[in-house]
Scaffold this motif. Structure first.
Motif, PDB file in Angstrom:
ATOM      1  N   THR A  47       0.843  -1.195   0.000  1.00  0.00           N
ATOM      2  CA  THR A  47       0.000   0.000   0.000  1.00  0.00           C
ATOM      3  C   THR A  47       0.877   1.243   0.000  1.00  0.00           C
ATOM      4  O   THR A  47       1.547   1.535   0.991  1.00  0.00           O
ATOM      5  CB  THR A  47      -0.934   0.003   1.221  1.00  0.00           C
ATOM      6  N   ASP A  48       0.874   1.956  -1.101  1.00  0.00           N
ATOM      7  CA  ASP A  48       1.703   3.143  -1.278  1.00  0.00           C
ATOM      8  C   ASP A  48       0.982   4.361  -0.706  1.00  0.00           C
ATOM      9  O   ASP A  48      -0.129   4.698  -1.130  1.00  0.00           O
ATOM     10  CB  ASP A  48       1.985   3.337  -2.771  1.00  0.00           C
ATOM     11  N   LEU A  49       1.614   5.028   0.248  1.00  0.00           N
ATOM     12  CA  LEU A  49       1.019   6.204   0.879  1.00  0.00           C
ATOM     13  C   LEU A  49       1.362   7.503   0.161  1.00  0.00           C
ATOM     14  O   LEU A  49       1.096   8.586   0.680  1.00  0.00           O
ATOM     15  CB  LEU A  49       1.472   6.293   2.335  1.00  0.00           C
ATOM     16  N   ALA A  50       1.948   7.407  -1.021  1.00  0.00           N
ATOM     17  CA  ALA A  50       2.306   8.620  -1.763  1.00  0.00           C
ATOM     18  C   ALA A  50       1.118   9.564  -1.976  1.00  0.00           C
ATOM     19  O   ALA A  50       1.272  10.788  -1.851  1.00  0.00           O
ATOM     20  CB  ALA A  50       2.943   8.249  -3.109  1.00  0.00           C
ATOM     21  N   PRO A  51      -0.097   9.068  -2.290  1.00  0.00           N
ATOM     22  CA  PRO A  51      -1.224  10.002  -2.454  1.00  0.00           C
ATOM     23  C   PRO A  51      -1.504  10.821  -1.203  1.00  0.00           C
ATOM     24  O   PRO A  51      -1.872  11.995  -1.302  1.00  0.00           O
ATOM     25  CB  PRO A  51      -2.402   9.075  -2.785  1.00  0.00           C
ATOM     26  N   LEU A  52      -1.322  10.226  -0.032  1.00  0.00           N
ATOM     27  CA  LEU A  52      -1.543  10.970   1.206  1.00  0.00           C
ATOM     28  C   LEU A  52      -0.448  12.009   1.422  1.00  0.00           C
ATOM     29  O   LEU A  52      -0.701  13.136   1.851  1.00  0.00           O
ATOM     30  CB  LEU A  52      -1.599  10.002   2.393  1.00  0.00           C
ATOM     31  N   LYS A  53       0.779  11.637   1.104  1.00  0.00           N
ATOM     32  CA  LYS A  53       1.900  12.559   1.307  1.00  0.00           C
ATOM     33  C   LYS A  53       1.777  13.798   0.431  1.00  0.00           C
ATOM     34  O   LYS A  53       2.215  14.885   0.805  1.00  0.00           O
ATOM     35  CB  LYS A  53       3.216  11.841   1.016  1.00  0.00           C
ATOM     36  N   THR A  54       1.199  13.647  -0.755  1.00  0.00           N
ATOM     37  CA  THR A  54       1.072  14.781  -1.673  1.00  0.00           C
ATOM     38  C   THR A  54      -0.249  15.537  -1.513  1.00  0.00           C
ATOM     39  O   THR A  54      -0.409  16.610  -2.105  1.00  0.00           O
ATOM     40  CB  THR A  54       1.189  14.312  -3.131  1.00  0.00           C
ATOM     41  N   GLY A 164     -13.133  24.856  -0.555  1.00  0.00           N
ATOM     42  CA  GLY A 164     -12.825  25.410  -1.862  1.00  0.00           C
ATOM     43  C   GLY A 164     -12.014  24.406  -2.668  1.00  0.00           C
ATOM     44  O   GLY A 164     -12.428  23.264  -2.852  1.00  0.00           O
ATOM     45  N   ASP A 165     -10.833  24.830  -3.107  1.00  0.00           N
ATOM     46  CA  ASP A 165      -9.940  23.935  -3.849  1.00  0.00           C
ATOM     47  C   ASP A 165      -8.941  23.231  -2.942  1.00  0.00           C
ATOM     48  O   ASP A 165      -8.122  22.440  -3.430  1.00  0.00           O
ATOM     49  CB  ASP A 165      -9.172  24.726  -4.915  1.00  0.00           C
ATOM     50  N   GLN A 166      -9.013  23.484  -1.649  1.00  0.00           N
ATOM     51  CA  GLN A 166      -8.040  22.932  -0.709  1.00  0.00           C
ATOM     52  C   GLN A 166      -8.567  21.664  -0.058  1.00  0.00           C
ATOM     53  O   GLN A 166      -9.683  21.640   0.478  1.00  0.00           O
ATOM     54  CB  GLN A 166      -7.718  23.959   0.379  1.00  0.00           C
ATOM     55  N   ALA A 167      -7.766  20.598  -0.116  1.00  0.00           N
ATOM     56  CA  ALA A 167      -8.146  19.357   0.577  1.00  0.00           C
ATOM     57  C   ALA A 167      -8.164  19.582   2.084  1.00  0.00           C
ATOM     58  O   ALA A 167      -7.413  20.396   2.624  1.00  0.00           O
ATOM     59  CB  ALA A 167      -7.168  18.248   0.218  1.00  0.00           C
ATOM     60  N   THR A 168      -9.025  18.856   2.767  1.00  0.00           N
ATOM     61  CA  THR A 168      -9.149  18.964   4.217  1.00  0.00           C
ATOM     62  C   THR A 168      -8.867  17.608   4.856  1.00  0.00           C
ATOM     63  O   THR A 168      -8.818  16.576   4.187  1.00  0.00           O
ATOM     64  CB  THR A 168     -10.552  19.437   4.612  1.00  0.00           C
ATOM     65  N   CYS A 169      -8.710  17.618   6.181  1.00  0.00           N
ATOM     66  CA  CYS A 169      -8.561  16.355   6.908  1.00  0.00           C
ATOM     67  C   CYS A 169      -9.377  16.400   8.188  1.00  0.00           C
ATOM     68  O   CYS A 169      -9.644  17.464   8.749  1.00  0.00           O
ATOM     69  CB  CYS A 169      -7.092  16.054   7.219  1.00  0.00           C
TER      70      CYS A 169
END
Length: 422
Positions: A47-54, A164-169
């Motif tokens: 499982t590559d966590l690269a999408p989360l890191k970016t 908006g265009d910003q991802a949230t957590c």
């Protein structure tokens, strides 16, 4: 804390119930110096966590959402809704419940502090579970007193949305406690729109003779990332039936860890994942038999198309002295594309000598003979593929005892399988 995960939001000290602070401090201590799990770590090598890191999300704000498609008539309005981790009083309602039943937001439930974090202890949790403990702003607390059978289906819905265009957590938290002999049916749902990161943690305590039926529904946005930990403890002669349905998110990981803590405990831990495109769905489960005369059943099914990736690692432990254990585990996977991948690893670790345990894994494609048979009865090729793919998932969906939810999920599967097999 490592700079790699510093972007995750702090919770304002003024909004923290004092009862949480000791637990938070322990989680922070265990996070010190930690970073993302490396690909060389055994539990994360597929499982590559690269999408989360970016993704680089920022703290989620309360946003307006439309939940009309998520209302369950069987709940009779007994519902808690959280948007980006924030309680939404407009869509939430806990009135009309039997006396003694508690369905509250954690931020106003000081009585939850004695049970919070007793299963998901910082010492035993990974970096993401400890991030939840250190950062969560609110969540849901459900308590059912001794001997009470709750008729309405209780529904907890966690929604995600970008700013908006910003991802949230957000770091949703759920704590469920059933006292001796209590019974409850719970639907825990995750969904949303746009780009966001959900890092959820659920703790479930099912005491002696109690029964919990727990549907866990992951219908996140295709742009979302979803990580969810479940820690459950099942008491003497108690019963815990859990189903996890994973249809959404570009990257999702479910990590259920269930302990059969006393004699006569019974657990069913099922799952269904339906993937296409470049989706990744990872399930790492642990079923821990610690006492004698307990039983567990696990069936995990997955359907992969496109360039999707399915990961299943299921561990069953049978501890010394856990005689007369009856445990069965199955991983069944259907690949619709030559580029879809599956990595499945069912495991048994048995340290008792009087047990009945079995496990197995199967990976396959649609059976040409079955396709030919359906075509000989008048179906075209796509309709035959659709029917067989739907049938692969239908037996697990048929076990969901909430009629409106079962119907909705069946419709989603039909839509998805029709698109997959075109």
């Amino acid at each position: 804390m490592s700079a790699a995960i510093d972007f995750l939001p702090e919770v304002a000290a003024a909004s923290r119930p004092k009862e949480w602070e000791t637990l938070r401090a322990k989680a922070e201590t265990h996070l010190d110096g930690k970073s993302y799990p490396a690909p060389k770590a055994e539990d994360w090598k597929y499982t590559d966590l690269a999408p989360l890191k970016t993704l680089a999300p920022k703290p989620g704000i309360h946003a307006c959402v439309d939940i009309r498609g998520h209302i369950l008539p069987e709940s009779r309005g007994a519902r808690l809704v959280f948007v980006n981790g924030h309680y939404d009083p407009h869509y939430s309602n806990a009135s009309g419940l039997p006396p003694g039943v508690r369905m509250l937001q954690l931020a106003s439930a000081s009585e939850a502090a004695s049970a919070l974090g007793t299963l998901a202890t910082p010492e035993t949790c990974d970096v993401f579970a400890n991030l939840n403990t250190a950062k969560f702003a609110d969540g849901a607390f459900i308590y059912v007193p001794k001997g009470l059978q709750v008729e309405p289906v209780l529904h907890v819905c966690f929604m995600g949305a970008p700013d908006g265009d910003q991802a949230t957590c957000a770091h949703p938290r759920l704590l469920v406690v059933l006292e001796k002999g209590a019974e409850l049916h719970l639907v825990e749902e995750y969904s949303g729109q746009g780009s966001y990161f959900t890092n959820a943690l659920t703790e479930v305590i099912v005491k002696d003779g109690a029964e919990l039926r727990h549907e866990r529904i992951q219908l996140e946005s295709p742009e979302a990332i979803h990580l969810c930990h479940l820690r459950a403890q099942v008491g003497r002669s108690a019963r815990y039936f859990s189903r996890t349905i994973s249809f959404g998110a570009r990257l999702s990981r479910q990590s259920p860890h269930v302990v059969l803590a006393d004699e006569g405990a019974k657990v069913h831990l099922d799952g269904l994942a339906l993937l296409d495109g470049q989706q990744v769905a990872d399930t790492h489960s642990i079923i821990d038999h610690t006492q004698a005369n307990c039983s567990s059943r696990q069936l995990h099914k997955a359907i992969g198309d496109g360039q999707s990736r399915i990961v299943f690692n299921g561990k069953i432990f049978v501890r010394p002295g856990a005689q007369q254990t009856d445990a069965q585990q199955q991983s069944r996977n259907l690949l619709l594309s030559e580029k879809a991948q599956v990595d499945t690893k069912p495991e048994l670790q048995i340290l008792a000598d009087d047990v009945k345990c079995a496990h197995g894994a199967a990976i396959g494609q649609l059976d040409p003979e079955e396709l030919f048979y359906l075509q000989s009865r008048g179906l075209d090729l796509n309709a035959a593929k659709n029917l067989l793919t739907y049938g692969f998932a239908a037996d697990l969906l048929s076990r969901i005892p909430v009629p409106s939810l079962r119907k909705h999920l069946r419709q989603l599967v039909m839509e998805r399988t029709n698109a997959l097999t075109m």
